[in-house]
Design an enzyme around this catalytic site. Structure first.
Site, PDB file in Angstrom:
ATOM      1  N   ASP A 232      -0.538  -4.549  -3.715  1.00  0.00           N
ATOM      2  CA  ASP A 232      -1.505  -3.448  -3.875  1.00  0.00           C
ATOM      3  C   ASP A 232      -0.831  -2.092  -3.669  1.00  0.00           C
ATOM      4  O   ASP A 232      -1.393  -1.194  -3.038  1.00  0.00           O
ATOM      5  CB  ASP A 232      -2.657  -3.592  -2.872  1.00  0.00           C
TER       6      ASP A 232
ATOM      7  N   ASP B  70       0.819  -1.221   0.000  1.00  0.00           N
ATOM      8  CA  ASP B  70       0.000   0.000   0.000  1.00  0.00           C
ATOM      9  C   ASP B  70       0.854   1.273   0.000  1.00  0.00           C
ATOM     10  O   ASP B  70       0.621   2.202   0.775  1.00  0.00           O
ATOM     11  CB  ASP B  70      -0.940   0.018   1.211  1.00  0.00           C
TER      12      ASP B  70
END
Length: 555
Positions: A407, A384
């Site tokens: 991600d 992230d």
């Protein structure tokens, strides 16, 4: 044709991975306390104008300040300081020479006479600089704040003939001369006897640890005065030495850990920006250094341009499972090192880092603002890394480097990544869009390069954080770490009907259109995916054409 395009794209990225060594010109500075670097101990606010000079120059110029408190042209030579400087001067370097304040002193170790010994010392500096291939520039002394006339509004000169010697020597030897006394005289007198105190060391008692008794000093400059006089000096230098004009830069604020700026921290500079300053950018230079601070650009601080020198890093080490002061987990959103809420934010040559390591979600930069533009920036982290949070917000990334594991580019915003380098540090997923239903665009990657650490495999281009996720890769180079299927449904079979995942003319070992997940697309045309179309919105924002130019928007 496609093979040639692959070769050209590979060559582009190979060349862009290396930066040519910039030729560095050094400006050596010799002079007295008004020019010298000052100690920062105890919050000392005194600055010499030479100390503040780097904030007005591009990185092709290095400032080496040898000015010292209390020195005259004579004592500077007698103490061996000039010998040390001239031994380092090389062809094309500059030597800025400013003496006079202490040559006036009756002390025999410092005193020189204008017209004779003072001039002789100045000539020595000039001739020996030229002999080394250097370029000397003579300055006379800055003005003292001496409002002594009957009405108190006119400055009285305190330097006498010492102001004329540099001018005469410059004329005789054909050297550039900067009349710093006139430049500062006009500025200080224009401010008047009250306002001009803001430039000098007028410090009340019991406010600064370094000066507990306070100080009323009309000769030496404070932080603000040092910055102002350095700016006046470089504007004057640009006129007298046109070759240096192209290196002069002006920023509203400078952040520097070495005391050469207005502030020591980036957050201080952001806080100093006037709220809702319309129709003009506030420019902030961040000088080289790792700034460990959690930064927030609030919604009211619109139109900021944050420009970094090489090596400017904004870093913090929060992560999602870290506890706040109430013992609660910070969560993904609370983990970010930097938060941007203000529209029309621009950043260039800045590294945004979350340094917490592989500890789960840990955001480097959280953006919830419209018309945000990053150029040549780096985003460093693991899971992230880059949170494109804002709904109905547009972001543009040009020539950026973004790294992570899982991600590491995620969120709701519409974002274009143009000629960026996307690097996977472990197996995982490059993107996790959460595009809203009905939103026309999500993530679009144009001419990007996707690479990975040695030995990394099993990387997917995307998985859908939300069911209407969109990600399109156009003419991107995909390394062998990208799995043949390319796309992952995150265990959401129903999302395969609603996501839009697509590629156009992917290249590299990871490009495998025939093996791609059946719910993805291979585009035959990129009509409608022009960058200016994707980012236009209702206001016609076009950073590719207009750079960081502000739109004429009523607020």
């Amino acid at each position: 044709m496609k093979h040639k395009l692959t070769l050209l794209l590979g060559l582009f990225f190979l060349l862009s991975a290396f930066t040519a060594d910039k030729p560095v010109i050094t400006i050596f500075m010799i002079g007295d306390s008004t020019m010298a670097d000052k100690s920062l101990t105890g919050g000392n606010p005194e600055r010499g104008w030479g100390q503040m000079l780097p904030g007005y120059l591009s990185e092709e110029i290095r400032v080496d300040n040898h000015a010292v408190n209390g020195r005259s042209s004579k004592s500077f030579i007698d103490e061996g300081r000039w010998e040390k400087v001239i031994s380092q001067v090389k062809k094309g370097d500059y030597v800025f020479i400013q003496f006079g304040h202490n040559d006036e002193k009756s002390d025999p170790k410092r005193y020189t006479a204008p017209g004779t010994t003072f001039d002789e010392n100045l000539k020595r500096f000039v001739n020996e600089t030229r002999a080394k291939g250097g370029i000397p520039v003579l300055f006379n002394s800055i003005v003292r704040r001496n409002f002594g006339t009957a009405d108190g509004n006119k400055l009285i000169d305190t330097h006498g003939a010492y102001l004329d010697s540099p001018r005469k020597v410059a004329k005789e030897l054909g050297v550039a001369f900067v009349d710093m006394n006139k430049v500062t005289h006009d500025f200080v007198e224009g401010m008047g006897p009250v306002e001009s105190k803001k430039l000098f060391m007028w410090v009340p008692a019991n406010q600064v640890a370094a000066i507990p008794k306070g100080r009323e000093d009309n000769t030496h400059l404070n932080v603000y005065g040092g910055r102002v006089v350095a700016g006046l000096a470089m504007d004057a230098v640009a006129k007298e030495v046109p070759e240096l004009a192209k290196y002069v830069r002006h920023y509203d604020f400078v952040v520097a850990q070495d005391g050469s700026g207005d502030f020591f921290t980036v957050q201080e500079a952001i806080d100093a920006v006037p709220d809702f300053r319309k129709n003009v950018r506030t420019t902030i230079l961040v000088r080289k250094g790792v700034y460990k601070e959690k930064i927030v650009v609030p919604e009211s601080k619109i139109n900021i341009s944050l420009i970094g020198q090489e090596g400017a890093v904004l870093s913090y080490d929060d992560y999602a499972q870290k506890k706040n002061c109430f013992g609660e987990e910070k969560g993904t959103s609370g983990s970010s090192s930097c938060y941007i809420y203000a529209p029309d934010f621009y950043a260039e040559n800045i590294t945004f880092e979350n340094s917490s390591g592989p500890v789960g979600q840990a955001v480097a930069c959280f953006i919830s603002a419209d018309r945000v533009y990053f150029k040549n920036c780096r985003f460093l982290g693991f899971q992230d890394t880059l949170y494109t949070y804002g709904k109905d917000c547009r972001q543009y990334y040009e020539g950026c480097y973004i790294e992570g594991t899982v991600d590491f580019i995620f969120g709701w915003s519409t974002a274009v990544f143009n000629r960026c380098h996307i690097h996977s540090k472990r197996g995982g997923y490059v993107t996790a869009p959460s595009t809203d239903r009905g939103q026309k665009y999500g993530y679009v990657f144009y001419d990007c390069r996707l690479t990975a650490d040695e030995g990394v495999t099993e990387v997917y281009l995307s998985r859908p954080w939300r069911s209407y996720a969109q990600a399109v890769f156009i003419r991107c180079y995909l390394g062998k770490h990208i799995v043949p299927a390319g796309w992952n449904n995150w265990g959401k079979k129903e999302a395969e009907k609603t996501v839009f995942y697509a590629e156009y003319e992917s290249t590299g070992e990871g490009a495998n259109p025939k093996a791609r997940a059946p719910f993805s697309h291979q585009l035959k045309s990129i009509k409608g995916y022009e960058i200016e179309t994707i980012l236009a919105g209702n206001d016609g924002w076009n950073p590719v054409k207009n750079g960081n130019e502000l739109l004429d928007i009523k607020r």
